[in-house]
Design an enzyme around this catalytic site. Sequence first.
Site, PDB file in Angstrom:
ATOM      1  N   ASP A 125       0.850  -1.163  -0.175  1.00 25.44           N
ATOM      2  CA  ASP A 125      -0.123   0.117  -0.010  1.00 25.44           C
ATOM      3  C   ASP A 125       0.768   1.258  -0.130  1.00 25.44           C
ATOM      4  OD1 ASP A 125      -2.159  -1.544   0.086  1.00 25.44           O
ATOM      5  OD2 ASP A 125      -2.252  -1.539   2.143  1.00 25.44           O
TER       6      ASP A 125
HETATM    7  N1  URA Z   1      -1.290  -5.737   3.781  1.00 24.15           N
HETATM    8  C1  URA Z   1      -1.857  -4.498   4.017  1.00 24.15           C
HETATM    9  O1  URA Z   1      -2.737  -4.410   4.503  1.00 24.15           O
HETATM   10  N2  URA Z   1      -1.034  -3.461   3.247  1.00 24.15           N
HETATM   11  C2  URA Z   1      -0.008  -4.053   2.691  1.00 24.15           C
HETATM   12  O2  URA Z   1       0.452  -3.069   2.032  1.00 24.15           O
HETATM   13  C3  URA Z   1       0.667  -5.215   2.678  1.00 24.15           C
HETATM   14  C4  URA Z   1      -0.081  -6.125   3.439  1.00 24.15           C
END
Ligand code: URA
Length: 230
Positions: free
Chosen positions: A102
């Site tokens: 993310d």
């Molecule tokens: N899980 C999440 O919620 N975000 C990420 O970036 C990676 C794993």
Amino acid sequence: MRLDKFLSNNNIGTRSQVKDLLKSGVVTVNGEIVKKADFSIDENRDEICFKGKKIEYKKFIYIILNKPGNIVTATRDKKQETVLDLIKPLPNKDLFPVGRLDKDTTGLLLITNDGDLSHRLLSPKYHVDKTYLVGAKLPLSKSDLEALEAGVDIGDEEITLPAKVELLEDKKLLLTIHEGRYHQVKRMLEAVGNEVVSLKRVSFGGLSLPEDLEEGKWRELTEDELQKII
Ligand code: URA
């Protein structure tokens, strides 16, 4: 492959720098000086030398990046900075990130042009481990940890696969998952009535984020590191 592409893929310079270098006669193909950027070579057979030194052809490139927050995991974006914008000079135009973190997630991200490896690392069939350092909004109870470990309902058809949990502080844990569902860690914490306030990936399929690799920095994988994931 075009000669200018081969040279820029092998870190000799950008495509326009390579053009100028070619004009100056410092590149030979099988012993003959070649000045034409679009000259066609067979990268597996021809001997290409730059300033008299043979260029060893590297078909695949494997980069480990410590992704900073506020950067999107994409190859290109019109408005936002992407992880590929951090790789300068870009050693190969075909690079892409293996999977997605993310925008606000930091840590270990692999970047490569090896589609087969990427496919294997992301395939649900192989259950590649990913470990995240999670900062939670609220303290985690014993039953929260047990639920995360056993599998929780995050609104998908199936509950999450068993995970590994190590509590470091009351609001900080290491969470190892074997899947890669969308926003998985955030949704897992929500499933136990909590919230992720910080998220950093510290390992991926046997590869650990090197302690000396600062956020925003990258380097090519060493041969040892590569053997751990290939
Ligand atoms: N899980 C999440 O919620 N975000 C990420 O970036 C990676 C794993």
